[in-house]
Structure formats: C-alpha cells, structure tokens
Design a protein around this motif. Structure first.
Motif, PDB file in Angstrom:
ATOM      1  N   UNK A   1       0.828  -1.214   0.000  1.00 45.11           N
ATOM      2  CA  UNK A   1       0.000   0.000   0.000  1.00 45.11           C
ATOM      3  C   UNK A   1       0.856   1.256   0.000  1.00 45.11           C
ATOM      4  N   UNK A   2       1.951   1.236   0.783  1.00 46.78           N
ATOM      5  CA  UNK A   2       2.853   2.385   0.826  1.00 46.78           C
ATOM      6  C   UNK A   2       3.483   2.626  -0.532  1.00 46.78           C
ATOM      7  N   UNK A   3       3.921   1.565  -1.182  1.00 40.75           N
ATOM      8  CA  UNK A   3       4.587   1.707  -2.475  1.00 40.75           C
ATOM      9  C   UNK A   3       3.603   2.121  -3.567  1.00 40.75           C
ATOM     10  N   UNK A   4       2.364   1.618  -3.490  1.00 36.12           N
ATOM     11  CA  UNK A   4       1.353   2.015  -4.461  1.00 36.12           C
ATOM     12  C   UNK A   4       1.029   3.500  -4.331  1.00 36.12           C
ATOM     13  N   UNK A   5       0.918   3.971  -3.095  1.00 35.62           N
ATOM     14  CA  UNK A   5       0.682   5.403  -2.859  1.00 35.62           C
ATOM     15  C   UNK A   5       1.868   6.234  -3.322  1.00 35.62           C
ATOM     16  N   UNK A   6       3.078   5.736  -3.058  1.00 32.19           N
ATOM     17  CA  UNK A   6       4.283   6.457  -3.486  1.00 32.19           C
ATOM     18  C   UNK A   6       4.318   6.605  -5.000  1.00 32.19           C
ATOM     19  N   UNK A   7       3.947   5.545  -5.725  1.00 29.07           N
ATOM     20  CA  UNK A   7       3.919   5.619  -7.192  1.00 29.07           C
ATOM     21  C   UNK A   7       2.917   6.659  -7.652  1.00 29.07           C
ATOM     22  N   UNK A   8       1.746   6.683  -7.033  1.00 25.70           N
ATOM     23  CA  UNK A   8       0.721   7.648  -7.414  1.00 25.70           C
ATOM     24  C   UNK A   8       1.191   9.083  -7.173  1.00 25.70           C
TER      25      UNK A   8
ATOM     26  N   UNK B   1      -0.499  -3.046  -8.587  1.00 26.49           N
ATOM     27  CA  UNK B   1      -1.746  -3.054  -7.822  1.00 26.49           C
ATOM     28  C   UNK B   1      -2.432  -1.697  -7.933  1.00 26.49           C
ATOM     29  N   UNK B   2      -3.683  -1.704  -8.396  1.00 20.19           N
ATOM     30  CA  UNK B   2      -4.497  -0.472  -8.517  1.00 20.19           C
ATOM     31  C   UNK B   2      -3.742   0.630  -9.263  1.00 20.19           C
ATOM     32  N   UNK B   3      -3.263   0.310 -10.434  1.00 16.60           N
ATOM     33  CA  UNK B   3      -2.492   1.256 -11.244  1.00 16.60           C
ATOM     34  C   UNK B   3      -3.424   1.925 -12.248  1.00 16.60           C
ATOM     35  N   UNK B   4      -3.345   3.251 -12.336  1.00 21.89           N
ATOM     36  CA  UNK B   4      -4.159   3.991 -13.298  1.00 21.89           C
ATOM     37  C   UNK B   4      -3.573   3.865 -14.706  1.00 21.89           C
ATOM     38  N   UNK B   5      -4.453   3.955 -15.695  1.00 21.76           N
ATOM     39  CA  UNK B   5      -3.982   3.916 -17.083  1.00 21.76           C
ATOM     40  C   UNK B   5      -3.107   5.127 -17.392  1.00 21.76           C
TER      41      UNK B   5
ATOM     42  N   UNK C   1      -0.711  17.894 -13.919  1.00 23.53           N
ATOM     43  CA  UNK C   1      -1.849  18.515 -13.256  1.00 23.53           C
ATOM     44  C   UNK C   1      -3.129  17.722 -13.462  1.00 23.53           C
ATOM     45  N   UNK C   2      -3.324  17.206 -14.672  1.00 28.33           N
ATOM     46  CA  UNK C   2      -4.493  16.358 -14.954  1.00 28.33           C
ATOM     47  C   UNK C   2      -4.504  15.144 -14.033  1.00 28.33           C
ATOM     48  N   UNK C   3      -3.339  14.560 -13.823  1.00 36.80           N
ATOM     49  CA  UNK C   3      -3.254  13.396 -12.933  1.00 36.80           C
ATOM     50  C   UNK C   3      -3.770  13.746 -11.544  1.00 36.80           C
ATOM     51  N   UNK C   4      -3.447  14.945 -11.073  1.00 34.28           N
ATOM     52  CA  UNK C   4      -3.880  15.349  -9.737  1.00 34.28           C
ATOM     53  C   UNK C   4      -5.387  15.539  -9.660  1.00 34.28           C
ATOM     54  N   UNK C   5      -5.996  16.108 -10.709  1.00 35.44           N
ATOM     55  CA  UNK C   5      -7.414  16.458 -10.651  1.00 35.44           C
ATOM     56  C   UNK C   5      -8.348  15.383 -11.197  1.00 35.44           C
ATOM     57  N   UNK C   6      -7.804  14.323 -11.801  1.00 40.69           N
ATOM     58  CA  UNK C   6      -8.654  13.253 -12.329  1.00 40.69           C
ATOM     59  C   UNK C   6      -8.330  11.904 -11.696  1.00 40.69           C
ATOM     60  N   UNK C   7      -7.055  11.632 -11.454  1.00 39.80           N
ATOM     61  CA  UNK C   7      -6.656  10.326 -10.925  1.00 39.80           C
ATOM     62  C   UNK C   7      -6.458  10.381  -9.409  1.00 39.80           C
ATOM     63  N   UNK C   8      -5.548  11.243  -8.938  1.00 39.89           N
ATOM     64  CA  UNK C   8      -5.280  11.314  -7.497  1.00 39.89           C
ATOM     65  C   UNK C   8      -6.522  11.756  -6.731  1.00 39.89           C
TER      66      UNK C   8
ATOM     67  N   UNK D   1     -15.502  11.583 -13.607  1.00 44.79           N
ATOM     68  CA  UNK D   1     -15.544  10.122 -13.704  1.00 44.79           C
ATOM     69  C   UNK D   1     -14.128   9.552 -13.746  1.00 44.79           C
ATOM     70  N   UNK D   2     -13.927   8.387 -13.155  1.00 45.60           N
ATOM     71  CA  UNK D   2     -12.605   7.769 -13.069  1.00 45.60           C
ATOM     72  C   UNK D   2     -12.122   7.268 -14.432  1.00 45.60           C
ATOM     73  N   UNK D   3     -10.818   7.353 -14.635  1.00 53.73           N
ATOM     74  CA  UNK D   3     -10.203   6.766 -15.824  1.00 53.73           C
ATOM     75  C   UNK D   3     -10.123   5.249 -15.729  1.00 53.73           C
ATOM     76  N   UNK D   4     -10.224   4.737 -14.526  1.00 60.79           N
ATOM     77  CA  UNK D   4     -10.125   3.300 -14.320  1.00 60.79           C
ATOM     78  C   UNK D   4      -8.751   2.871 -13.845  1.00 60.79           C
ATOM     79  N   UNK D   5      -8.705   1.780 -13.090  1.00 60.39           N
ATOM     80  CA  UNK D   5      -7.462   1.203 -12.581  1.00 60.39           C
ATOM     81  C   UNK D   5      -7.377  -0.263 -12.990  1.00 60.39           C
ATOM     82  N   UNK D   6      -6.197  -0.797 -12.945  1.00 59.90           N
ATOM     83  CA  UNK D   6      -6.053  -2.221 -13.210  1.00 59.90           C
ATOM     84  C   UNK D   6      -5.065  -2.829 -12.217  1.00 59.90           C
TER      85      UNK D   6
END
Length: 424
Positions: free
Chosen positions: A57-64, A213-217, A278-285, A176-181
C-alpha cells in the motif's frame, strides 16, 4: 573549407562527448546502490517494526504521488535541454488541473486529459513567446506564469463550477474515473510475500507489488514517457538538434538548425507534460479540481530533474524518492518517519566512512556528528511531530540537491539569451 550539411554529422561528437563535471554512475553500480539501500531499509524495518515503510500500500501510494512530480520533471527536462529554464512548471500544472477537471466533468475523463494537456501547452507557449521571442529573463517569466495561472484559475473556477452539483468557487464537480487495473495473480502473490516480513525479499515484493496493484492507465502513460523521452532526445536526429540548441545555439544555427522552432517546440511540450501532471492530480489522485492541489509539486519536479542530472532515468529515481517521502503523510506518517530517522543516521555514518576513505576528514567529521545527532533524536523519542512529517518531502528535496550538487552538469546554454544571427 566546406561546412557540413547536417547538424547530426558535426554536433554528435560535441554532445555525446561533452565532459561532465562528475563521473557518471554505470547501470550495474546504480543497481547495486539501489539494492544496498533496500537492504538497509529492510534492516531498519526489522529493528523498528515499522512494516509500513515497504508494504504494498505504501509503495502504491508512493507511485501515485511520484507520477505528477515525474511529469513536471520531464517537462522541465524538455525545456532545459533546449536551453530554456522553466520555473513556470507549477503554473502549467495548475492550468492542467483546472482545464482537465473542467472538461472532464462535462465530456468525460479522457477528454479532460486531452484538454488539460492543451492547457499546459498554452502556458508553455506563453513562456516560449516571452523568453524566446522577446528574450525576457527566464526566471522572471516563469514566476509570472505561476502567478498568472493561479489568478486565472481563481477567476474562472466560480464561473465554471458554481451552480453545478458538487461544484463551488474552489472546487469542481466530480470527474468520472479513468479506471485502474491490477495484474491478476501476480499482485496477490507479491502481497502475500510482502506480508511474511522476510528480510529483503519481502521489501522487494512490496516495491514490485506497488507497481502492479491499482495502477491507473494514466500512470502507464506517464511511465512510458520516461524511456520515450530518452529515445527521442538521445536516439533521433530531432532530439540531437533540440539538445544542440541547449548546448550551443550559435553553432546549431550555423549548421542550419532553426533554433527558435526547436526552442518553441521544447517549451510547448514541456508545458504539455506539466499540464498532464496537473491532470493526474485532478482526475486520478482526486476526482475533482481543488484550489491549491498542486502544493508545489512543479517545484519538486524541477528539483527531481536537477537531481537526475537532466537525464530521464535519474529524474525517475528522484521523482520516486520524493513521491515516497510524500506518501509518508498519508500512511502511518509519524511511525514511518521515526523509523526513517534510524535509516538516515545509518546512511550518514556510511557517508562519513566513505568521506574518510577519500581523505576528506573535515567533511567526514561533520557528517558523523550530524549522523550522531539524528540517531540521538531517534533513540530519545518514540514519534516525530506531525509538522516534521508534513515537511519531510521538502527537507528531503533540499538535502538531496545539496548532496548531488557536485556531480551535476546542466546544458551549457541553459537560460542564456539568444538572438537569431548573433554568431555572425
């Protein structure tokens, strides 16, 4: 004497063999350093019991958290490789957050990605006009763009978002979410391996598990842009000409390179990449625009680029480091930062030994004293104040830049004014 007909023939030696200020670390050595750092982190985890510092979970958050920093850093790299300093990355990220969320809640998230990228490009275009065409100081222009972007989005937000469900003067409606995989099978196996708490193996599993784990496109696109940037800038004639504008624009012009065109392209691409962050922050994060959500990540991206010595690979490592420290705010921050005090003390002791071996005794003594103080802080407390946790990413940014300053080599003409025909 006949001049060569292409920039590639003559500029290749000068760019490829330009003397660096420090010795470049080879990939095997770099991998050994990373493995050593992970092993040391594993030892600290076992001693302190802070399993959160390397869990999935820590590493997934760090990647985001690393993705927007890395995209901003890539934007800075494109501009500065063409000789234009881009302090305006923060403002271009702000434009990306606003335009992305504005288009995203109306026409869908992928439209928001495209429009947010265009918003960043507009900021880059403005910076290019001011610095390339009118030769305004690059720092002044960048700071002005940061202020202008903040003011423009504050003015536009009430007009665009008020009256819509979930919208206000400082926040957009939800996007709306872009989706995760998640990679099936592999993610569960790595999570189970990480939970066992084994030395080094579990830490590697946590690191790799965070990548699947739970990676955005959009994260995949951002990661692909790192090798893509390297290939374009270092393996194509286009990239060679662009870098020649940042090393010696007068020589590039004498060989037929349109310096203005390449500088414009580089700065517009720079703005687009920052806008994508910036898009990543307002749509994904976060699935909405929120005033102030960039939180200085444009500046940290610039620091990651400098730490990476204006190279995509080093930039990615720097973005990962800053993203990791930023993630400590979200997951068990006080406990994890307290454990990392021990890691910092050990690294300082190792640094002191290395400096002593190189006969730099004064620096070694200072480093050893600082390491002892950090260890005393760790041993004398059970946790650190929340203010220290919040400041950790910025403190790490300053420390890393200070330690890496001696090996840096920026493009020779970076930030220097240029006028067409000035070499005649």
């Amino acid at each position: 004497m006949t001049a060569p007909t292409t920039a590639t023939d003559v500029n290749q030696p000068s760019l490829e063999h330009a003397p660096p200020t420090g010795r470049r670390m080879s990939w095997p050595v770099l991998l050994l350093v990373i493995a050593g750092a992970l092993a040391l982190t594993s030892i600290v985890r076992l001693i302190t019991g802070a399993d959160g510092i390397t869990n999935v979970s820590q590493m997934s958050t760090a990647l985001q958290l690393a993705v927007p920093i890395g995209l901003a850093g890539l934007g800075g790299l494109w501009a500065e490789r063409a000789g234009v300093v881009n302090i305006g990355l923060e403002g271009m990220m702000i434009l990306g957050t606003w335009f992305g969320a504005w288009a995203g809640f109306q026409w869908g998230p992928w439209t928001g990605v495209l429009v947010g990228l265009i918003g960043g490009c507009l900021g880059g275009l403005l910076h290019a006009v001011v610095t390339v065409t009118f030769n305004v100081n690059h720092i002044v222009s960048g700071v002005a763009i940061n202020i202008l972007a903040l003011g423009a989005t504050r003015y536009l937000a009430p007009l665009a978002f008020e009256g819509h469900q979930g919208g206000s003067a400082k926040q957009s409606p939800a996007v709306e979410s872009l989706g995760h995989f998640t990679v099936p099978g592999l993610s569960d196996w790595l999570s189970d391996l990480n939970a066992k708490g084994w030395f080094f193996v579990s830490d590697i599993a946590g690191l790799l598990g965070g990548l699947v784990t739970d990676v955005s496109w959009l994260t995949l696109i951002a990661v692909a842009l790192v090798p893509g940037t390297w290939w374009i800038l270092w393996r194509t004639p286009f990239g060679l000409r662009l870098r020649s504008c940042g090393e010696n624009p007068v020589a590039a012009e004498s060989l037929g390179v349109n310096v203005y065109k390449y500088k414009y392209l580089a700065v517009i691409i720079s703005g687009g990449l920052a806008g994508l962050g910036g898009v990543f922050l307002s749509i994904v994060a976060n699935p909405f625009y929120l005033e102030g959500q960039t939180s200085g990540r444009g500046y940290i991206g610039l620091a990651a680029m400098i730490f990476g010595n204006w190279m995509p690979g080093g930039l990615a490592i720097g973005a990962g480091l800053f993203g990791y420290t930023d993630s400590l705010n979200l997951r068990g921050g006080s406990t994890n930062v307290h454990a990392l005090l021990l890691l910092g003390a050990l690294l300082l002791v190792i640094g002191a030994i290395w400096l002593a071996i190189r006969k730099k005794y004064v620096q070694a003594a200072v480093t050893l004293v600082v390491g002892a103080l950090v260890f005393a802080w760790y041993a004398g407390t059970n946790e650190v104040p929340s203010q220290v946790v919040a400041a950790t990413p910025y403190v790490v940014t300053l420390v890393v830049l200070a330690l890496s300053a001696q090996r840096l080599r920026m493009p020779k003409a970076d930030g220097m004014p240029y006028r067409k025909g000035q070499g005649k």
